[in-house]
Each structure stands twice: as structure tokens, then as C-alpha cells.
Write a protein that holds these residues in place. Structure first.
Motif, PDB file in Angstrom:
ATOM      1  N   ARG A 112       0.847  -1.202   0.000  1.00 50.17           N
ATOM      2  CA  ARG A 112       0.000   0.000   0.000  1.00 50.17           C
ATOM      3  C   ARG A 112       0.882   1.251   0.000  1.00 50.17           C
ATOM      4  O   ARG A 112       0.565   2.243   0.646  1.00 50.17           O
ATOM      5  CB  ARG A 112      -0.912  -0.009   1.225  1.00 50.17           C
ATOM      6  CG  ARG A 112      -1.804  -1.233   1.322  1.00 50.17           C
ATOM      7  CD  ARG A 112      -2.910  -1.193   0.270  1.00 50.17           C
ATOM      8  NE  ARG A 112      -3.850  -2.286   0.420  1.00 50.17           N
ATOM      9  CZ  ARG A 112      -5.072  -2.288  -0.133  1.00 50.17           C
ATOM     10  NH1 ARG A 112      -5.451  -1.269  -0.870  1.00 50.17           N
ATOM     11  NH2 ARG A 112      -5.882  -3.319   0.040  1.00 50.17           N
ATOM     12  N   ASP A 136      -9.393   4.608   0.071  1.00 50.29           N
ATOM     13  CA  ASP A 136      -8.114   4.376   0.757  1.00 50.29           C
ATOM     14  C   ASP A 136      -7.453   5.709   1.111  1.00 50.29           C
ATOM     15  O   ASP A 136      -6.904   5.880   2.200  1.00 50.29           O
ATOM     16  CB  ASP A 136      -7.169   3.574  -0.150  1.00 50.29           C
ATOM     17  CG  ASP A 136      -7.633   2.147  -0.389  1.00 50.29           C
ATOM     18  OD1 ASP A 136      -8.377   1.624   0.462  1.00 50.29           O
ATOM     19  OD2 ASP A 136      -7.251   1.584  -1.416  1.00 50.29           O
ATOM     20  N   ALA A 164      -5.669  -0.609   3.565  1.00 52.09           N
ATOM     21  CA  ALA A 164      -4.639   0.398   3.374  1.00 52.09           C
ATOM     22  C   ALA A 164      -4.273   1.083   4.678  1.00 52.09           C
ATOM     23  O   ALA A 164      -3.173   1.624   4.807  1.00 52.09           O
ATOM     24  CB  ALA A 164      -5.109   1.437   2.361  1.00 52.09           C
ATOM     25  N   ASP A 206       1.207  -0.503  -6.497  1.00 53.72           N
ATOM     26  CA  ASP A 206       0.503  -0.067  -5.292  1.00 53.72           C
ATOM     27  C   ASP A 206      -0.328   1.179  -5.571  1.00 53.72           C
ATOM     28  O   ASP A 206      -1.457   1.314  -5.072  1.00 53.72           O
ATOM     29  CB  ASP A 206       1.500   0.230  -4.171  1.00 53.72           C
ATOM     30  CG  ASP A 206       2.205  -1.029  -3.675  1.00 53.72           C
ATOM     31  OD1 ASP A 206       1.873  -2.128  -4.160  1.00 53.72           O
ATOM     32  OD2 ASP A 206       3.093  -0.907  -2.819  1.00 53.72           O
TER      33      ASP A 206
END
Length: 944
Positions: free
Chosen positions: A86, A219, A483, A211
Motif C-alpha cells: 500500500r 483508501d 490500506a 501499489d
């Protein structure tokens, strides 16, 4: 995170701090934590530290030397707060937070700061993100309004469209700074090997592309909610402001923002390796590079200071062992050792660029590095080793405190990572107390016979040059299911006032141009100087009119090569002995050259200026011109030129100049020269140019110091014996006829981006005439962040990390150019957008709103022009070089206020004729040529 101060040298100007926490009448919800004031001994930065009820830490530092303020908001969140798989969120947020908030419209943050005459930016590293503005002091309330709105009211303005545009911008930044740069991917590959899988430093700050593609707007919202609360932030303000009024504003704008989720310190386990890990990478480079590192401690660890000094001794400059064994002997073009520290980990880092002329085998380089480490173990630590390392570090901190920004950054960093802004005296003691035994102890504990990471970066197809076959492959990255963790619901609070109203600035401050004085040494050398008592330092420049322009084009590079040789030995001392003498003083003396001048740059503590100027005179009047020095420097220069052929920006700059000014003029050939021209240069050529250039008749001096005029002139008397008449510049050859409308392509196969340059020759520099007015004219087109060109190509289209246009002029010629690095797949589309913006502006000119924006921005920005010594020195040099009236800035201010829009638009009509311009593109020809031809442009391949 290193800060050192030389107490004896600066006790008269920067005094230590004593803390108290005496409370005064404060706004409700604001608590005084401590007051740190100056005393009669020691060093420090005075400040007051407060805390709001929501946890926001506020630090105020007053500095009334200039009519400006610097505002910094630092959030204790960087890429280390991200989760595996992430990555890139913290850096993405650096971009997102400039895209407006509930009460600040899209692009208004940049527009408001720029129109106020300020500068702004944001940066992200592994451990923190900061946003900062430097503005005239009357604009402080507006900055607090802007920063508080994005801290407390960002999410209502976050849209899917904004998220997608900034994700593309980040991808463009990665392409420009990493994928399209020599050695650009080295750092992220290296950290994958140095840190364990899942360690927060094992992924790049900018993020992995997969990512970034994986992230969605929710997120991003959750990442903001988790980490950007006031209790995870420090607001630091430095400059000329009223403390009572400022506190009231801070409380008004920030006090109602709700506290975010609690933030705890991340663990700091020491990184260890089970064995030495070898990795390698092919890249589009010329010079093979070896990078090695041992994991060590973390910032502020008790062993950090000793490790810093150890790195300086082994590889910190011309007196170090690595320099002696690799660079001095010609096996490496460059080499060095450092000990960079971050909040969670440090590394003892070594690099060397191998010299292909000596084979370029990185196994040989590795062996020589290890031999240097073994040599250190045998010879140990000397008294001079300790002294020079400490003095260097200590002096560096003084020079770092020459600006309000430098002091604010120091306070903010120390508060964010250590909870204490007042770390200077502590660090002074920490480094002063390092002993020889400490250095040997950390050597034995962290370096001797310890496993390390060794990375080889070699030119494509030359894997035979790697140091060792790879024995390590980074594991496949894990991907966290979420995340963000630790998210809590935070209830929004309705503001008690109308936040949509932008504060009206107070009356503009009086802008004070530095008080200058001029004098002449007995041999006729002009001196221009100003007195600045903020730090006990001297910044002095000796300029010699001539430089590259004095050289025949067949000897291009001679001015630079001569300066490099003058940086080496004298007739009295070797290069190492001179470097040692300067290091023991904490001074720097550097010879250099540019298109129109050679120069000697001197930085010193005032207490050491006599000894420093004695070294300047030794280098200047008694150069060694040692043949071994010359051959080594020449070889380094040639290898550097070969290396720069891998850099698309260098290729674009040199190619564009050659097209505009011709390869038969010094304006069309880089002052670095070419491989052919430098290869032909001899030591006799260098000696001849020295005699022609380094004469008193060519020299002028600019100085900024804490000395009064009689004192400084007394220090400069050693230069009065300098002799020699001025040197006349040779005639400038005729400029080539431009094939207007042609697109030239320099092929760079596999390039991730295309570097675009559009332009033509233009007028030379003038301070108050057509050149200056053209600068004003161009400002809305491409001279500011929110200019038409940048908003189109970066913010609207997502083609680039940044696009701009500008006029640049010297004493004889100038140019106009519009430029950007764009994604390779949109090269033709970007060219279309450039043409559309330039043609539209040329036809219709600026609007009334753009005119008002330009007037406000350019006029108010003058408050920031004279803060640091080098800003003052640059101002004085313009006056010297172009023989300007010392009051030319007042004439400029009158022009800015009064120039009619029609005059500016007439300039746009005359100076921005796209049909008269040429285009140069450095990119992957196979991928971009057909689309460009389809636009109707004549296309020519250009070989450089």
C-alpha cells in the motif's frame, strides 16, 4: 537529522537558550509549554512552544531582520506509516493537499500564495510530510487560513477526478525522477535488499506503481483521517510577526479542528543481515557504480555521532582513505562514505563510480574499498581526524541558520522526531564528546567483518563488470488487506465563523533593499558588499569576467578544466594538505566557471577568514599545475561528460543551445565542453588560460559578512598585490538561421518520458527594458505554478510533473523556451497543448485578472529577495555585472505597478510567434515520431 554548532565561533551572535514555562494571558485552549530565550553563553534558537487543546504543537520564533514569515506544518507521517503493498500514500497526499479543500477552491492554494508574493512547496520522506510557505509578513493570516483548511476541511473537497489527476501526476514524477534518470531505480532496489521484507523502509517513498494503481479514493480518505490530525502535527512560524496576534489567529483557525486518532511511536529494532547480499542491475548509464552499506543504528541513538565521524574519516573528502585509494589513484571518478540517518534506521553507506579507463571492474572497486576499511583499522583515529570532522559538522550548522526557513525547519524537525525543538546545544555536546575510543568501538561493532549489501549498477550488456554474482532476490511483496489500520471515527465540528472568507492581508511591509557599499582595492579591483549580523560568517565571491566566453570553441571546457585544476595542489602544498587546512577551519574555497565568468567561492566563519583568505591567495597566486593532478581531473571530466550523455535533460539542454546559437559559438556549446574538445586539452592550455583569465583586471568582488566596511577591506588587502589587465572577449560568430517550425528528435530508446523544448533566440538581459517587461508578460503563460501551460499539461491533462516557459538572457543574447518532461505516450498530444496555449496567448494576451495576479505576485515577492547571504550576493552581482543603477529595483516596481496591459499584450504578440520557433524532443523516436509527423510538422533526426 544532524545539527552541529561551533560554540566558540558564534557565541557573540547565536546564543544558547534557557527554558522557562511562565504562563501569560493566552487564548482559551492554548497552553504555553516553554519559553526558550537567549543567554550570554552557548548557542541556540529562541522560541516559544505552545499546545492547543486538540493536541496541535505550535512553535513561534521571532526574527525581524527581514519583512517575511515562514510557515511550516509538519505531519509525523511518511512512507514508514504505510503498509506493505500500500505504498505511495504519504507522497500522494503531498500532492492531494494542494488541490483545494472545503473553503479553498481548486488551485487556489497555489494562486493565493503566489499572488501574495510568496513561495510554497511540500516534501515527503520516510518519516514526515511538511508543507511550507514563505511570504511577506502581512500575509501570515492568509497562510494560517490555507493550512488550517486543508488540515481540518480537506475531505469534503476530495473527488475521484482530483484523485485520478494527482495519481497521474505522481506517475509522471516517478517517470521523470526515477525511471528516466541514470541510476534512478538504484535506491529502491538497494533498500529492498538492506531492509527485511515488510520493513517500512523497504519500499520507496514515491511508491511502487502497482501499489498506486491498487489504491482507490476511499483508501486515500482513510489515510488522511488516520494521520493528518492536529495531534500528529507541528505548526512552526518564524519571522517578523506580532506574537499575540499570531496566537489569536492560530487558535481561531486551528483550534476547532477535532483531534485525530492517537499516534504512537514506531518501534526501532536494529536492522541486521545474516550474510553479505550481492545484487546487480543493468541501466542506461556510462559509469559502473558500486554501492555498499552496513545497517547501523537510528537517529539520536547513542552511537550515531561516533558513526558519523567514522564515515567522515573513511570517506568524507579529499583527505579520506577512500579518496586516496580510489579517486586519487584514478580507479574511481567519484567515491565517498556517509552515514545517513532516519527516524527508524541508519546506514553506513559507501559509493564509487568506477573509471572505465582503468577497466571499470566493480570487483576491483569493492576490494579497494575493503582495503581502505582495513587500512583505517590499522592506523586508527588521529586527533586531526576528530577535530576536522567536528569542525566541519559544526560550521555546516551555522550556515544552515542563515535563513528563517533554515531555523524553522530545524525547530520543526527536532520537535517532530524528538519532542524537543531545542536540540542544538545537546547535539553540540554529543559530537564534541566523541572520543577515539568511541569511533573504534562503533567500527568494531557495526562495520568490521559485518555483512553488508553490495549493489552493482553496470551499463546495459556489461554484466561482466559486476562485483559478484547475485546471491539475493527480494521476496515478493506482501499486500495488506486494508490500506490503513487504527482508524477511528472523528466527529466533524461546525466552525464558529465563516471559513469561506479569505482573510484580507494587512498593509504591505516596507521592502528594504540591502544597504550596499562599494570601494576599490589599490590595484583597481571593485568591491561591493553589505553587512549582515545574523550569523558570524563571511560569504565572498571573486568573479572574473570571461569564463567559457573567453575560450575558442575548439577548446570548449577549458575554463571549467582550469578551475578544476586550481582546486587541486599549490606550489606549497598538496591537494590533501590544502583540504585538511580548510577542513580544520570549517571553511570552503571552490574555483568554478560558467558561460561568462570564472569565480572563486569562499565561505568561512568570520573568526577564520584571515587563514581562509591566505589559502585563497596560495591557490590563486601559486597554483601547482601538477601534471598528475591535471591528468586525473581531465579523466574525471571526460568520464563525467560520458555520464551526462545518459541524462535526457542534459542532452536536451545542449542540443537546444546548439540549434539556437550554433556549434561555432561558445553560447551553442556547453561550458563543460565536448568529449572531443576536452580530450585535446593539455596542461599548457590550462596554464595559458590561467594567465589570460585570472588577472586583477578581470576581477570583481562581492561579499556579505558581519564585518563593517573598514574591517572587511583590511581583510582583503592580500588581494591588492594581484596584477594584470582585463582580457577582451573575442568576437561572437554569427548565429545560425533557424529552420522554424521544425521538430528535431534526439533518439533515446526506451525512454519513459520525452523532454520537450520549444523556443527561439530572444533579447539579452536588461533590468528595466524589453527583457524585464517580457518576463512580466510571460508570467501568466508559463512563469508561475498556476500559469496556463502548467495547469493545462499537469493539472488538467496529467501529462507531466511540471511545465513552464521563460525568457533567459545574458549580456549578448537570450532565448525564450517552453519546456516539460512528458509521458512518452502523450508526446504528440503535449506538443498540441503547448502550441494551443502559446498561440492563444500570443493572439489574445493576458486577461485583467491575470494582469492583477502578476502585479501582486511579482511586486510582493520582492520582500523575499534579500534574506540569505547568497540572495544578497546575487543581487549585488547583477548590479556589478550589468552596471545597473543600485536603485533599479525601484524602477522595476514602478513598471510592475504601471505598465499597461496593452503593452504587455503587444509584447506577447511580437515575442511569441510559434511559427518562428523550433522544437527539440529527446525521447524514444520509434514510439513518438509517427504521431508527431501526423500533426504536420517537418521532423528531423538530430545526433548529438
Amino acid at each position: 537529522m544532524k545539527k552541529w554548532i561551533l560554540a566558540a565561533a558564534i557565541s557573540a551572535a547565536l546564543t544558547a537558550c534557557s527554558a522557562s514555562n511562565v504562563s501569560t494571558s493566552l487564548p482559551q485552549g492554548v497552553s504555553l509549554v516553554e519559553t526558550v530565550t537567549t543567554t550570554e553563553s552557548g548557542v541556540g534558537i529562541p522560541y516559544k512552544k505552545y499546545q492547543l487543546a486538540n493536541g496541535l504543537t505550535v512553535i513561534l520564533h521571532q526574527d525581524k531582520s527581514d519583512p517575511l514569515v515562514h510557515v511550516d506544518v509538519t505531519y509525523h507521517v511518511g512512507s514508514s506509516r504505510e503498509l506493505p503493498g500500500r505504498s505511495g500514500f504519504a507522497h500522494l497526499f503531498e500532492h492531494m493537499m494542494f488541490q483545494g479543500s472545503e473553503n479553498v477552491a481548486d488551485e487556489q492554494h497555489f494562486k493565493a500564495v503566489t499572488e501574495a508574493g510568496g513561495t510554497l512547496n511540500g516534501t515527503t520522506n520516510t518519516d514526515r510530510t511538511n508543507y511550507f510557505e514563505t511570504v511577506p509578513s502581512n500575509q501570515l493570516e492568509k497562510m494560517l487560513w490555507l493550512e488550517s483548511d486543508r488540515m481540518g476541511y480537506f475531505l469534503p473537497a476530495l473527488t475521484e477526478e482530483k484523485f485520478e489527476v494527482q495519481r497521474e501526476t505522481v506517475k509522471n514524477e516517478r517517470a521523470q525522477r526515477i525511471d528516466n534518470q541514470p541510476y534512478g531505480r538504484m535506491g529502491e532496489r538497494f533498500n529492498q535488499a538492506l531492509y527485511p521484507a515488510g520493513h517500512p523502509y523497504s519500499w520507496p517513498v514515491i511508491g511502487w506503481p502497482d501499489d498506486l494503481n491498487r489504491a482507490d479514493v476511499n483508501d486515500v480518505k482513510h489515510f488522511f483521517q488516520r494521520w493528518y490530525g492536529p495531534n500528529n502535527a507541528t505548526l512552526t512560524i518564524g519571522g517578523d510577526f506580532d506574537e499575540v496576534q499570531t496566537l489569536a489567529w492560530v487558535n481561531k483557525y486551528f483550534g476547532e479542528i477535532p483531534r485525530g486518532p492517537e499516534v504512537t511511536a514506531a518501534p526501532k529494532p536494529l536492522v541486521t543481515l545474516d550474510k553479505t547480499r550481492y545484487i546487480s542491475m543493468e541501466d542506461r548509464v556510462h559509469l559502473p557504480l558500486l554501492r555498499m552499506a552496513f545497517p547501523t543504528v537510528y537517529a539520536s541513538h547513542q552511537d550515531e555521532a561516533a558513526l558519523d565521524l567514522l564515515s567522515n574519516i573513511i570517506g568524507g573528502g579529499p583527505t579520506s582513505l577512500v579518496y586516496k585509494n580510489l579517486v586519487k589513484d584514478g580507479y574511481a571518478v567519484q567515491a565517498g562514505v556517509s552515514h545517513p540517518c532516519q527516524e527508524l534506521a541508519c546506514q553506513f553507506s559507501i559509493y564509487a563510480l568506477a573509471n572505465p579507463a582503468r577497466g571499470g571492474e566493480l570487483s576491483d572497486i569493492e576490494a579497494r574499498v575493503l582495503e581502505s576499511i582495513a587500512e583505517f583499522e590499522q592506523r586508527g583515529v588521529t586527533d586531526d581526524d576528530l577535530q576536522k570532522a567536528k569542525v566541519q559538522f559544526e560550521a555546516n550548522t551555522i550556515f544552515g541558520l542563515q535563513s528563517v526557513k533554515g531555523k524553522v525547519s530545524t525547530l520543526a524537525l527536532n520537535q517532530t522526531f524528538f519532542g524537543n525543538p531545542d536540540m542544538i546545544a545537546y547535539d553540540l555536546t554529543r559530537y564534541a564528546n566523541v572520543t577515539k575510543e568511541d569511533v573504534m568501538r562503533v567500527f568494531n561493532r557495526y562495520i568490521k567483518n559485518k555483512p553488508m549489501v553490495v549493489m552493482s549498477v553496470v551499463p546495459e550488456g556489461q554484466t561482466q563488470l559486476i562485483a559478484h554474482e547475485d546471491n539475493y532476490v527480494a521476496p515478493a511483496p506482501q499486500i495488506a488487506e486494508q490500506a490503513v489500520t487504527g482508524l477511528e471515527t472523528v466527529e466533524a465540528v461546525a466552525p464558529s465563523f465563516d471559513r469561506s472568507i479569505m482573510p484580507t492581508p494587512q498593509a504591505a511591509p516596507m521592502i528594504t533593499v540591502p544597504v550596499l557599499w562599494t570601494d576599490t582595492l589599490s590595484n583597481g579591483i571593485d568591491v561591493m558588499a553589505t553587512t549582515s549580523t545574523e550569523t558570524p560568517t563571511i560569504e565572498l565571491m571573486i568573479y572574473l569576467n570571461g569564463g567559457h566566453r573567453l575560450v575558442d570553441v575548439k577548446q570548449a571546457g577549458l575554463a571549467n578544466l582550469t578551475a578544476s585544476v586550481l582546486n587541486e595542489s599549490s606550489q606549497l602544498r598538496s591537494t590533501e594538505e590544502l583540504a585538511q587546512a580548510l577542513e580544520m577551519l570549517g571553511s570552503t574555497v571552490s574555483f568554478g566557471a560558467s558561460t561568462y565568468q570564472s569565480y572563486v567561492k569562499v565561505s568561512a566563519l568570520t573568526s577564520h577568514i584571515d587563514e581562509t583568505l591566505a589559502i585563497v591567495q596560495e591557490k590563486l597566486f601559486k597554483p601547482g599545475f601538477n601534471s598528475a593532478d591535471f591528468e586525473r581531473v581531465k579523466q574525471q571530466h571526460l568520464q563525467s561528460l560520458q555520464h551526462m550523455q545518459s541524462d535526457p535533460n542534459y542532452i536536451a539542454n545542449s542540443g537546444f543551445d546548439a540549434l539556437l546559437f550554433g556549434d561555432n559559438t561558445p553560447l551553442g556549446i556547453s561550458s563543460e565542453g565536448t568529449i572531443a574538445s576536452v580530450s585535446a586539452l593539455t596542461l599548457d592550455d590550462v596554464k595559458g588560460f590561467y594567465q589570460q583569465q585570472y588577472r586583477a583586471g578581470n576581477a570583481q568582488i562581492v561579499a556579505v559578512s558581519n564585518l563593517m566596511q573598514p574591517q572587511l577591506l583590511s581583510k582583503l588587502q592580500g588581494l591588492s598585490s594581484w596584477q594584470g589587465e582585463s582580457s577582451a572577449l573575442p568576437a561572437l560568430a554569427a548565429m545560425p538561421a533557424l529552420e522554424a517550425g521544425t521538430v528535431y528528435i534526439v533518439d533515446k530508446p526506451g525512454a519513459a518520458q520525452s523532454v520537450i523544448k520549444i523556443g527561439q533566440r530572444a533579447m539579452p538581459f536588461d533590468a528595466t527594458g524589453e527583457y524585464f517587461k517580457s518576463y512580466l508578460m510571460n508570467y501568466p503563460l508559463g512563469g508561475a505554478f498556476n500559469s496556463r501551460i502548467n495547469l493545462n499539461l499537469r493539472e488538467d491533462k496529467g501529462y507531466t510533473y511540471g511545465a513552464r516557459s521563460y525568457f533567459s538572457g545574458g549580456s549578448e543574447q537570450g532565448l525564450f523556451q517552453a519546456t516539460a518532461s512528458v509521458r512518452s505516450d502523450v508526446t504528440a498530444q503535449a506538443l498540441v497543448e503547448f502550441a494551443k496555449e502559446i498561440n492563444r496567448y500570443q493572439a489574445s494576451g493576458m486577461t485583467d485578472q491575470e494582469l492583477a495576479f502578476m502585479r501582486n505576485s511579482v511586486s510582493q515577492s520582492q520582500a523575499l529577495d534579500y534574506e540569505t547571504p547568497y540572495q544578497k550576493a546575487g543581487f549585488m552581482r547583477r548590479i556589478q555585472r550589468f552596471n545597473l543603477d543600485p536603485n533599479f529595483t525601484q524602477t522595476q516596481a514602478d513598471i510592475i505597478r504601471n505598465i499597461p496591459k496593452e503593452e504587455l499584450n503587444n509584447l506577447a504578440s511580437a515575442k511569441l510567434q510559434l511559427a518562428e520557433m523550433i522544437v527539440l524532443i529527446v525521447g524514444d523516436k520509434a514510439n513518438i515520431e509517427a504521431d508527431i509527423k501526423a500533426l504536420g510538422y517537418p521532423v528531423r533526426a538530430l545526433a548529438l
